[in-house]
Design an enzyme around this catalytic site. Sequence first.
Site, PDB file in Angstrom:
ATOM      1  N   GLU A  49       0.847  -1.186   0.000  1.00 22.85           N
ATOM      2  CA  GLU A  49       0.000   0.000   0.000  1.00 22.85           C
ATOM      3  C   GLU A  49       0.884   1.239   0.000  1.00 22.85           C
ATOM      4  O   GLU A  49       1.825   1.334   0.793  1.00 22.85           O
ATOM      5  CB  GLU A  49      -0.902   0.036   1.233  1.00 22.85           C
ATOM      6  CG  GLU A  49      -2.074  -0.909   1.175  1.00 22.85           C
ATOM      7  CD  GLU A  49      -3.019  -0.734   2.352  1.00 22.85           C
ATOM      8  OE1 GLU A  49      -2.695   0.051   3.268  1.00 22.85           O
ATOM      9  OE2 GLU A  49      -4.070  -1.367   2.359  1.00 22.85           O
ATOM     10  N   ASP A  60      -6.079   8.542  10.219  1.00 23.42           N
ATOM     11  CA  ASP A  60      -4.726   8.137  10.603  1.00 23.42           C
ATOM     12  C   ASP A  60      -4.314   8.739  11.938  1.00 23.42           C
ATOM     13  O   ASP A  60      -4.665   9.879  12.258  1.00 23.42           O
ATOM     14  CB  ASP A  60      -3.725   8.559   9.526  1.00 23.42           C
ATOM     15  CG  ASP A  60      -3.915   7.775   8.248  1.00 23.42           C
ATOM     16  OD1 ASP A  60      -3.853   6.542   8.319  1.00 23.42           O
ATOM     17  OD2 ASP A  60      -4.133   8.396   7.186  1.00 23.42           O
TER      18      ASP A  60
END
Length: 277
Positions: A49, A60
Amino acid sequence: MSRISETFGRLRSEGKRGLIPFITAGDPDLTTTRELLIELANTGASLIEVGVPFSDPIADGPVIQRSSMRALRNCVDVVASLKVIGEARREMDVPVVLFSYFNPLLQFGLERLGEAAQRAGVDGVLVTDLAPEEAEDFAAALARYDLDCVFLAAATSTDERLRMIATRASGFIYAVSRTGVTGEQVEVSSEAEKLVARLRNVTDLPIALGFGIATPEHVHEVCRYADAAVVGSAIVAKIEKLTATPDLVKQIGNFVRSLLPEEFDGLSSQRDREGRS
Protein backbone atom coordinates in the site's frame (compact mmCIF):
# COMPACT_ATOMS: atom_id res chain seq x y z
CA MET A 1 -8.27 -11.40 -13.26
CA SER A 2 -6.37 -8.56 -11.64
CA ARG A 3 -2.87 -8.93 -10.25
CA ILE A 4 -4.39 -8.53 -6.77
CA SER A 5 -6.83 -11.39 -7.36
CA GLU A 6 -4.07 -13.54 -8.81
CA THR A 7 -1.91 -12.96 -5.73
CA PHE A 8 -4.64 -13.84 -3.26
CA GLY A 9 -5.61 -16.81 -5.42
CA ARG A 10 -2.05 -18.10 -5.28
CA LEU A 11 -1.88 -17.64 -1.51
CA ARG A 12 -5.20 -19.38 -1.04
CA SER A 13 -4.28 -22.32 -3.27
CA GLU A 14 -1.07 -22.81 -1.30
CA GLY A 15 -2.82 -22.48 2.06
CA LYS A 16 -0.78 -19.38 2.93
CA ARG A 17 -1.43 -15.88 4.18
CA GLY A 18 -0.11 -12.53 3.04
CA LEU A 19 1.50 -9.41 4.43
CA ILE A 20 0.66 -5.93 3.13
CA PRO A 21 3.13 -3.23 4.23
CA PHE A 22 2.16 0.44 3.98
CA ILE A 23 4.43 3.41 3.28
CA THR A 24 3.69 7.06 2.52
CA ALA A 25 4.90 8.32 -0.85
CA GLY A 26 7.66 10.89 -0.42
CA ASP A 27 8.54 10.01 3.16
CA PRO A 28 11.34 10.75 3.77
CA ASP A 29 11.83 11.51 0.05
CA LEU A 30 10.82 10.11 -3.33
CA THR A 31 14.15 8.43 -4.02
CA THR A 32 13.86 6.46 -0.79
CA THR A 33 10.22 5.63 -1.57
CA ARG A 34 11.28 4.06 -4.87
CA GLU A 35 13.99 2.03 -3.13
CA LEU A 36 11.58 0.98 -0.38
CA LEU A 37 9.01 -0.26 -2.88
CA ILE A 38 11.59 -2.48 -4.55
CA GLU A 39 12.91 -3.69 -1.19
CA LEU A 40 9.43 -4.47 0.12
CA ALA A 41 8.70 -6.48 -3.01
CA ASN A 42 11.92 -8.41 -2.49
CA THR A 43 11.05 -9.23 1.12
CA GLY A 44 8.09 -11.31 -0.02
CA ALA A 45 5.33 -8.79 0.69
CA SER A 46 2.15 -9.94 -1.00
CA LEU A 47 0.87 -6.45 -1.83
CA ILE A 48 2.13 -2.97 -1.02
CA GLU A 49 0.00 0.00 0.00
CA VAL A 50 1.29 3.44 -0.96
CA GLY A 51 -0.28 6.39 0.79
CA VAL A 52 -0.87 9.67 -1.04
CA PRO A 53 0.10 12.50 1.35
CA PHE A 54 -2.88 14.52 2.54
CA SER A 55 -3.15 17.54 4.81
CA ASP A 56 -6.09 16.24 6.86
CA PRO A 57 -5.72 12.45 7.24
CA ILE A 58 -8.62 11.96 9.63
CA ALA A 59 -8.41 8.14 9.72
CA ASP A 60 -4.73 8.14 10.60
CA GLY A 61 -2.98 8.43 13.93
CA PRO A 62 -0.04 10.75 14.67
CA VAL A 63 2.64 8.53 13.09
CA ILE A 64 1.11 8.50 9.62
CA GLN A 65 -0.06 12.11 10.02
CA ARG A 66 3.56 13.14 10.51
CA SER A 67 4.65 11.13 7.47
CA SER A 68 2.08 12.98 5.36
CA MET A 69 3.33 16.32 6.63
CA ARG A 70 6.93 15.42 5.80
CA ALA A 71 5.95 14.33 2.30
CA LEU A 72 3.83 17.44 1.71
CA ARG A 73 6.82 19.58 2.67
CA ASN A 74 8.58 17.73 -0.16
CA CYS A 75 5.72 18.82 -2.48
CA VAL A 76 4.60 15.23 -3.03
CA ASP A 77 1.12 14.93 -4.52
CA VAL A 78 -0.88 12.46 -6.61
CA VAL A 79 1.30 13.05 -9.67
CA ALA A 80 4.53 12.47 -7.76
CA SER A 81 3.08 9.41 -5.99
CA LEU A 82 2.10 7.78 -9.27
CA LYS A 83 5.41 8.69 -10.86
CA VAL A 84 7.47 7.00 -8.14
CA ILE A 85 5.28 3.89 -8.30
CA GLY A 86 5.81 3.78 -12.06
CA GLU A 87 9.57 4.05 -11.61
CA ALA A 88 9.62 1.22 -9.07
CA ARG A 89 7.28 -0.91 -11.19
CA ARG A 90 10.08 -1.47 -13.71
CA GLU A 91 11.88 -3.54 -11.07
CA MET A 92 9.02 -5.25 -9.21
CA ASP A 93 5.85 -7.16 -9.94
CA VAL A 94 4.10 -7.13 -6.55
CA PRO A 95 0.60 -5.56 -6.67
CA VAL A 96 0.36 -1.97 -5.48
CA VAL A 97 -2.71 -0.37 -3.88
CA LEU A 98 -2.93 3.41 -3.88
CA PHE A 99 -4.20 4.50 -0.44
CA SER A 100 -5.75 7.96 -0.38
CA TYR A 101 -8.42 10.31 0.81
CA PHE A 102 -10.95 11.35 -1.79
CA ASN A 103 -10.23 15.06 -2.09
CA PRO A 104 -6.82 14.76 -3.79
CA LEU A 105 -8.18 12.18 -6.23
CA LEU A 106 -11.28 14.23 -7.02
CA GLN A 107 -9.12 17.27 -7.69
CA PHE A 108 -6.88 15.17 -9.90
CA GLY A 109 -9.89 13.91 -11.90
CA LEU A 110 -11.39 10.43 -11.74
CA GLU A 111 -10.95 9.49 -15.39
CA ARG A 112 -7.46 10.94 -15.41
CA LEU A 113 -6.67 8.99 -12.24
CA GLY A 114 -7.75 5.69 -13.77
CA GLU A 115 -5.61 6.21 -16.84
CA ALA A 116 -2.58 7.50 -14.91
CA ALA A 117 -2.77 4.81 -12.24
CA GLN A 118 -2.98 2.03 -14.81
CA ARG A 119 -0.02 3.51 -16.70
CA ALA A 120 1.99 3.68 -13.45
CA GLY A 121 1.31 0.02 -12.65
CA VAL A 122 -1.14 0.56 -9.80
CA ASP A 123 -3.48 -2.39 -9.29
CA GLY A 124 -6.15 -0.99 -7.00
CA VAL A 125 -7.24 2.08 -5.07
CA LEU A 126 -8.53 2.38 -1.49
CA VAL A 127 -10.17 5.67 -0.51
CA THR A 128 -10.58 5.87 3.24
CA ASP A 129 -13.29 8.53 3.37
CA LEU A 130 -15.41 7.59 0.34
CA ALA A 131 -18.61 5.83 1.34
CA PRO A 132 -19.50 2.89 -0.91
CA GLU A 133 -22.97 4.40 -1.43
CA GLU A 134 -21.32 7.41 -3.09
CA ALA A 135 -18.58 5.55 -4.97
CA GLU A 136 -20.42 4.42 -8.11
CA ASP A 137 -18.74 6.89 -10.48
CA PHE A 138 -15.37 6.38 -8.87
CA ALA A 139 -15.56 2.58 -9.03
CA ALA A 140 -16.74 2.73 -12.64
CA ALA A 141 -13.77 4.93 -13.58
CA LEU A 142 -11.39 2.45 -11.98
CA ALA A 143 -13.07 -0.51 -13.65
CA ARG A 144 -12.59 1.05 -17.09
CA TYR A 145 -8.85 0.76 -16.45
CA ASP A 146 -8.95 -2.69 -14.82
CA LEU A 147 -8.22 -1.31 -11.36
CA ASP A 148 -9.70 -2.85 -8.22
CA CYS A 149 -11.78 -0.69 -5.90
CA VAL A 150 -11.05 -1.65 -2.29
CA PHE A 151 -13.37 -0.65 0.55
CA LEU A 152 -12.99 -0.55 4.31
CA ALA A 153 -15.30 -2.55 6.58
CA ALA A 154 -15.65 -1.89 10.30
CA ALA A 155 -16.99 -3.85 13.25
CA THR A 156 -19.59 -1.13 13.76
CA SER A 157 -21.09 -1.85 10.31
CA THR A 158 -24.41 -3.65 10.19
CA ASP A 159 -24.69 -6.97 8.37
CA GLU A 160 -26.71 -5.21 5.68
CA ARG A 161 -23.93 -2.69 5.15
CA LEU A 162 -21.29 -5.42 5.04
CA ARG A 163 -23.29 -7.13 2.28
CA MET A 164 -23.43 -3.87 0.37
CA ILE A 165 -19.67 -3.33 0.75
CA ALA A 166 -19.05 -6.89 -0.45
CA THR A 167 -21.08 -6.39 -3.63
CA ARG A 168 -19.26 -3.17 -4.54
CA ALA A 169 -15.67 -4.09 -3.63
CA SER A 170 -13.16 -5.84 -5.85
CA GLY A 171 -9.73 -7.31 -5.24
CA PHE A 172 -10.13 -7.64 -1.48
CA ILE A 173 -11.87 -6.05 1.50
CA TYR A 174 -9.87 -4.15 4.11
CA ALA A 175 -11.28 -5.01 7.54
CA VAL A 176 -10.56 -2.44 10.23
CA SER A 177 -9.42 -4.18 13.41
CA ARG A 178 -10.76 -1.52 15.78
CA THR A 179 -12.65 1.75 15.96
CA GLY A 180 -10.54 4.90 15.84
CA VAL A 181 -7.44 5.78 13.85
CA THR A 182 -4.33 3.95 12.68
CA GLY A 183 -1.50 3.32 15.13
CA GLU A 184 0.31 0.57 16.95
CA GLN A 185 -1.48 -1.26 19.75
CA VAL A 186 -0.56 -3.78 22.42
CA GLU A 187 -2.95 -6.47 21.22
CA VAL A 188 -5.39 -7.04 18.40
CA SER A 189 -9.00 -6.30 19.32
CA SER A 190 -11.21 -9.29 19.99
CA GLU A 191 -13.73 -7.70 17.63
CA ALA A 192 -11.39 -8.19 14.68
CA GLU A 193 -11.92 -11.93 14.35
CA LYS A 194 -15.67 -11.49 14.70
CA LEU A 195 -15.67 -8.91 11.90
CA VAL A 196 -13.76 -11.22 9.57
CA ALA A 197 -16.22 -14.03 10.34
CA ARG A 198 -19.15 -11.75 9.54
CA LEU A 199 -17.54 -10.78 6.26
CA ARG A 200 -16.95 -14.44 5.39
CA ASN A 201 -20.72 -14.89 5.57
CA VAL A 202 -21.34 -12.31 2.85
CA THR A 203 -18.37 -12.55 0.47
CA ASP A 204 -15.77 -14.83 -1.09
CA LEU A 205 -13.39 -11.90 -1.56
CA PRO A 206 -10.10 -12.08 0.36
CA ILE A 207 -10.08 -10.14 3.62
CA ALA A 208 -7.06 -8.19 4.85
CA LEU A 209 -7.02 -6.89 8.42
CA GLY A 210 -5.30 -3.66 9.37
CA PHE A 211 -5.10 -0.81 11.93
CA GLY A 212 -2.80 -1.55 14.86
CA ILE A 213 -1.02 -4.62 13.47
CA ALA A 214 2.58 -4.04 14.51
CA THR A 215 4.45 -7.18 15.62
CA PRO A 216 5.17 -10.73 14.41
CA GLU A 217 2.82 -11.95 17.13
CA HIS A 218 0.04 -9.74 15.77
CA VAL A 219 0.63 -11.06 12.25
CA HIS A 220 0.51 -14.66 13.50
CA GLU A 221 -2.75 -14.02 15.28
CA VAL A 222 -4.40 -12.15 12.40
CA CYS A 223 -3.39 -14.76 9.86
CA ARG A 224 -5.28 -17.44 11.77
CA TYR A 225 -8.50 -16.03 10.36
CA ALA A 226 -7.76 -13.29 7.78
CA ASP A 227 -6.16 -13.68 4.36
CA ALA A 228 -3.55 -10.99 5.02
CA ALA A 229 -2.30 -8.61 7.65
CA VAL A 230 -1.70 -4.92 6.91
CA VAL A 231 1.16 -3.23 8.77
CA GLY A 232 1.43 0.54 8.43
CA SER A 233 2.23 2.68 11.46
CA ALA A 234 4.92 0.32 12.77
CA ILE A 235 6.78 0.60 9.46
CA VAL A 236 6.25 4.34 9.10
CA ALA A 237 7.48 4.89 12.68
CA LYS A 238 10.69 3.06 11.87
CA ILE A 239 11.14 5.12 8.70
CA GLU A 240 10.76 8.27 10.81
CA LYS A 241 13.32 7.03 13.34
CA LEU A 242 15.80 5.91 10.68
CA THR A 243 15.49 8.89 8.33
CA ALA A 244 19.07 10.08 8.86
CA THR A 245 20.65 6.62 8.59
CA PRO A 246 22.26 5.39 5.37
CA ASP A 247 20.84 1.87 5.65
CA LEU A 248 17.20 2.86 6.19
CA VAL A 249 15.96 0.76 3.27
CA LYS A 250 17.84 -2.33 4.41
CA GLN A 251 16.61 -1.99 8.00
CA ILE A 252 13.00 -1.57 6.89
CA GLY A 253 13.37 -4.64 4.68
CA ASN A 254 14.69 -6.67 7.60
CA PHE A 255 11.82 -5.51 9.81
CA VAL A 256 9.23 -6.54 7.23
CA ARG A 257 10.91 -9.92 6.82
CA SER A 258 10.60 -10.41 10.58
CA LEU A 259 6.85 -9.92 10.25
CA LEU A 260 6.42 -12.53 7.54
CA PRO A 261 7.30 -16.07 8.63
CA GLU A 262 7.53 -18.50 5.74
CA GLU A 263 4.40 -20.37 6.74
CA PHE A 264 2.40 -17.31 5.68
CA ASP A 265 4.11 -16.74 2.31
CA GLY A 266 6.90 -18.87 0.92
CA LEU A 267 8.22 -16.24 -1.49
CA SER A 268 10.71 -14.72 0.94
CA SER A 269 12.10 -18.04 2.11
CA GLN A 270 12.33 -19.24 -1.49
CA ARG A 271 14.45 -16.24 -2.45
CA ASP A 272 16.62 -16.72 0.64
CA ARG A 273 17.26 -20.34 -0.34
CA GLU A 274 18.10 -19.30 -3.90
CA GLY A 275 20.53 -16.72 -2.54
CA ARG A 276 22.34 -19.36 -0.45
CA SER A 277 22.58 -21.90 -3.25
